[in-house]
Write an enzyme that holds these catalytic residues in place. Structure first.
Site, PDB file in Angstrom:
ATOM      1  N   ASP A 171     -54.287 -12.187  33.123  1.00  0.00           N
ATOM      2  CA  ASP A 171     -54.096 -12.065  31.681  1.00  0.00           C
ATOM      3  C   ASP A 171     -55.035 -11.045  31.064  1.00  0.00           C
ATOM      4  O   ASP A 171     -55.149 -10.978  29.852  1.00  0.00           O
ATOM      5  CB  ASP A 171     -54.293 -13.416  30.985  1.00  0.00           C
ATOM      6  CG  ASP A 171     -55.646 -14.040  31.308  1.00  0.00           C
ATOM      7  OD1 ASP A 171     -56.402 -13.440  32.093  1.00  0.00           O
ATOM      8  OD2 ASP A 171     -55.939 -15.115  30.785  1.00  0.00           O
ATOM      9  N   ASP A 228     -55.758 -15.567  38.983  1.00  0.00           N
ATOM     10  CA  ASP A 228     -56.968 -15.240  38.247  1.00  0.00           C
ATOM     11  C   ASP A 228     -57.542 -16.566  37.742  1.00  0.00           C
ATOM     12  O   ASP A 228     -56.789 -17.463  37.375  1.00  0.00           O
ATOM     13  CB  ASP A 228     -56.600 -14.319  37.078  1.00  0.00           C
ATOM     14  CG  ASP A 228     -57.804 -13.865  36.305  1.00  0.00           C
ATOM     15  OD1 ASP A 228     -58.883 -13.742  36.902  1.00  0.00           O
ATOM     16  OD2 ASP A 228     -57.666 -13.639  35.093  1.00  0.00           O
ATOM     17  N   THR A 280     -60.009 -17.380  35.117  1.00  0.00           N
ATOM     18  CA  THR A 280     -60.066 -17.591  33.679  1.00  0.00           C
ATOM     19  C   THR A 280     -58.683 -17.422  33.066  1.00  0.00           C
ATOM     20  O   THR A 280     -57.987 -16.453  33.325  1.00  0.00           O
ATOM     21  CB  THR A 280     -61.040 -16.593  33.025  1.00  0.00           C
ATOM     22  OG1 THR A 280     -62.326 -16.763  33.591  1.00  0.00           O
ATOM     23  CG2 THR A 280     -61.107 -16.815  31.526  1.00  0.00           C
TER      24      THR A 280
END
Length: 831
Positions: free
Chosen positions: A587, A335, A337
């Site tokens: 996250d 991912d 970010t």
């Protein structure tokens, strides 16, 4: 309470969470009877009511453990079938033979103690990290919201919710602000469910959009997912290819050992009609080395030490096999970010469109920032750039002292890829605004997209502010929205991300960046960090739906943008269909489905509770740079256990064959337990411990049992043949009193030299300490042979010169055959 919210690209911002494991594969009955909705209590319980419920035991006291209890650790290390066998043999030997023939029992006690201590240390590390990373849900009591431990929630508590929060107990919604709950971890249904006041919520589900509060109606063990969570959060060391492979080996060893031991007992006690005590001693000496008892112990110790090492780096391994699993990974899906970039962003520019007034645009953005009490990273950057004076009534800059008011708000959703707000402006005009992904809010042929493309190519994130017609929550609200301004954001790159990507490239692990942001922008960020193939980008909206075609697209491209949560899951499945072992990092709540299905899920410590619930590994320091340490630890464990397993199983093979040869040739078993205890300690026990903890960067290979036995079987056969040949030659060479002791000494010398050569092969490639280790073991045996009292203690004394040199010659021939065999196996099957 700092929460984890989705940003405008489909990514998320950080907040604390709790590392409770939920069985991601479970599909439970979604029908969950709830108590009647309680009366609305906007201020929550009073302090007196909380105390009353605590006194009644109505507390959420379900224990959540990340490791086995001390009792379970002791039981697992002590009460094994091989320990039982050895224990019985040890007791027998204590009665019929000198203490030196019972040394193997003391070694097992010491090894078992070491195993218990190491695993206890690992338990302490896991439990302490779990406490550090535990989330504290926000509970409203006496009208004041405060963070408390999950275990302190009582029946009737009013628990607040925000994006990324996990529902920790069962309850009924009391307040809902565009609240969307994902119950996929419980029901298997991936689509979020919109919740309104009075609707039930189940523990184990999590918020994907909006916010609200719910009243706890079932706590503790009565909660829907409580027992599932408790069971899934336990120590799961046995579920791994390494452990299952060792179990398979031990099963076959048992099958071989039982008939061989029976034949040996009959041979030594009945056929030879020897002295009873010596017959028992030599029978036990033949049975004990068949058991590779140290292999199980060493595997447990290696895993436990791995957990301790990773714990020092703030890496919480919620399931120990994850160390092994990540070492086998050949594709890592990242991912963007929170992984390649830090959570925060900065507004670098606002470009009004279509003649819009800059001051007016500024006021819209300032008011928009006040519309969401839980701003995500993008909106927080706007708030920082255009801070409000406070409250919903915001002053206009300039001479106009009248205010704008927020009348409605729509939180960001990764499915929509935009958020919205409705205002009453200073002059009383009502307006509706959308803020989100430009390529979603603009029509495909819009000229503004070219300008946005150029910004994306620089690695900048661009949001579009557009004025919509109609109601904010109307279907298709984005259709026909008038572009008003571009908000250009700059992301903060993680300083260590480039080195981490370089590590994976050097280890031949493919890296795929999967993001909800624009593909070109993500590719530019990845390119700045040196990701190989960053120029190969693909917009996920053009990703084929056919699994095989999707797998091909996944293998050919490195960067994917505008990916929906369901697509992330499909992409992981597509890679797995091609035989890849996939690790997924994330996250935020839009990563949960993919984390759940990946072979290894890795969550950032500041991620949402939902991601931490399904991840096997949680990086509590929020550093993607910790991943290489986890990979290296896994490779060290697997590579080294594979190496030392060959040592243990070589001993098992030659012990079984020697027993068979003794039965077939109707001769005394050549060794007493003390001899094989000495050999096992010097050629297996001590060196295996050091080799199992040594650095090892080899990628983990599948088929553990097959790879180990390819080397252990021929090595054991050669060792047994050479030893028995020496024994037979010695039987013809020696005669008279003390002949058996001399024969045993010669056979022991050959077996030691051959075993040492096996150790020397396994210790390669040589370093100074490996050479020193092998040399020290050889020196130890030499000391036993030359020190008189050690000669007597171990009943080893070389008689004459011809026979000992014959034993050495046979061992040299066996060593040459070992070299040839290992090289042939390596060429034929690969290392």
């Amino acid at each position: 309470m700092t929460q984890r919210a989705l940003d405008s690209s489909g990514e998320q911002t950080p907040g604390p969470s709790r590392p409770t494991m939920i069985d991601a594969g479970a599909e439970l009955d979604p029908v969950h009877p709830m108590e009647p909705p309680p009366a609305r209590r906007p201020d929550g319980l009073s302090t007196a009511e909380v105390a009353e419920r605590v006194a009644r035991g109505e507390v959420n006291d379900v224990p959540v453990r990340s490791s086995r209890s001390v009792t379970e650790i002791v039981r697992a290390n002590v009460f094994t079938r091989f320990n039982l066998i050895i224990g019985v043999l040890w007791v027998i030997m204590l009665f019929v033979a000198p203490i030196q023939d019972s040394l193997f029992g003391f070694v097992i006690v010491a090894n078992t103690g070491i195993g218990i201590i190491q695993e206890w240390r690992a338990k302490k590390t896991l439990d302490s990290l779990a406490v550090i990373g535990e989330a504290k849900p926000t509970v409203r009591r006496d009208g004041v919201a405060a963070e408390i431990s999950t275990s302190e929630i009582v029946l009737g508590d009013l628990v607040e919710l925000g994006p990324g929060d996990k529902v920790v107990v069962d309850g009924t919604v009391s307040e809902a602000d565009s609240l969307e709950i994902d119950e996929s971890l419980l029901t298997g249904e991936a689509d979020p469910v919109i919740k309104r006041a009075g609707d039930p919520v189940m523990s184990g589900s999590f918020v994907v959009a909006g916010g609200g509060a719910f009243t706890a109606t079932k706590v503790g063990r009565e909660a829907y997912a409580a027992q599932l969570a408790e069971e899934a959060s336990r120590f799961t060391l046995v579920h791994s290819e390494l452990r299952s492979g060792i179990s398979t080996i031990l099963k076959y060893v048992t099958w071989m050992m039982v008939p061989t031991a029976i034949g040996l007992i009959i041979s030594q006690l009945v056929v030879k009609d020897n002295n009873f005590k010596e017959s028992v001693a030599r029978t036990v000496g033949g049975i004990v080395p068949m058991i590779p008892e140290g292999l199980v112990l060493l595997t447990s110790v290696a895993f436990a030490i791995g957990v301790v090492r990773l714990g020092r780096k703030q890496c919480l391994v919620q399931e120990l096999p994850a160390i092994e699993g990540l070492a086998r990974v050949d594709v890592v899906c990242l991912d963007k970010t929170g992984t390649l970039t830090e959570g925060g962003m900065d507004v670098t520019e606002v470009r009004p469109l279509n003649g819009s007034d800059e001051a007016y645009v500024t006021q819209v953005l300032r008011t928009f920032g006040s519309s969401d009490p839980r701003p995500n990273a993008s909106l927080q950057a706007i708030i920082d750039a255009y801070p409000a004076a406070g409250g919903d009534a915001l002053p206009v800059t300039g001479d106009d002292a009248e205010s704008w008011t927020v009348t409605d708000a729509m939180p960001f959703s990764s499915a929509r890829k935009y958020s919205g707000a409705a205002f009453t402006e200073a002059d009383g005009t009502d307006s509706v605004w959308l803020l989100g992904a430009p390529d979603v809010l603009l029509s495909e042929g819009d000229a503004t997209l070219t300008e946005i493309e150029q910004l994306n190519e620089q690695g900048l994130r661009v949001l579009l502010l557009a004025r919509a017609e109609g109601e904010l929550d109307a279907p298709g609200a984005a259709a026909g929205a008038a572009p008003t301004a571009l908000v250009v954001l700059e992301q903060r790159l993680r300083p260590d991300a480039g080195d981490t990507l370089a590590y994976f490239a050097a280890q031949n692990v493919a890296t795929k960046v999967i993001s909800g942001d624009n593909a070109v922008s993500v590719g530019a960020v990845a390119g700045k960090l040196g990701l190989a193939g960053a120029e190969n980008t693909l917009d996920a909206r053009r990703l084929p739906t056919d699994p095989d075609e999707m797998a091909t697209a996944m293998e050919e491209n490195a960067v994917f943008g505008r990916v929906t949560p369901q697509q992330k899951r499909d992409m992981v499945a597509a890679l797995q269909s091609r035989g890849h072992t996939v690790a997924m990092t994330g996250d935020g709540v839009n990563d949960v489905l993919a984390l759940k299905d990946a072979d290894i899920g890795v969550s950032m410590g500041s991620g949402s509770e939902a991601t931490r619930a399904v991840a096997q590994i949680v990086l509590l320091n929020n550093s993607f740079a910790t991943l290489p340490s986890v990979v290296a630890e896994g490779r060290r464990v697997i590579g080294n256990i594979t190496r030392v397993a060959t040592l243990f199983l070589t001993k098992t093979v030659y012990s079984v064959l020697l027993a068979i040869l003794v039965v077939c040739f109707q001769v005394e078993y050549p060794f007493l337990p003390r001899h094989l205890t000495l050999l096992s300690t010097l050629t297996i026990g001590v060196p295996a411990f050091f080799l199992a903890l040594a650095p090892n960067k080899e990628r983990a290979q599948p088929h553990f049992v097959r790879r180990v036995m390819r080397y252990a079987i021929p090595s054991g056969v050669i060792a047994a043949a050479a030893t028995f040949a020496t024994y037979l030659v010695a039987r013809h060479h020696y005669s008279g009193e003390g002949a058996l002791e001399a024969e045993t000494s010669a056979a022991t010398l050959t077996l030691f030299l051959v075993s040492m050569w096996v150790l020397a092969i396994i210790a390669r490639p040589y370093t100074w300490w490996r050479v020193g280790l092998v040399a020290a073991m050889g020196l130890g045996f030499l000391i036993v042979l030359v020190v008189p009292w050690l000669q007597d203690f171990f009943a080893l004394k070389l008689v004459g010169a011809p026979m000992p040199w014959t034993a050495v010659g046979i061992a040299v021939a066996a060593a040459a055959l070992l070299e040839f065999t290992w090289r042939w196996v390596g060429r034929r099957f690969g290392m």
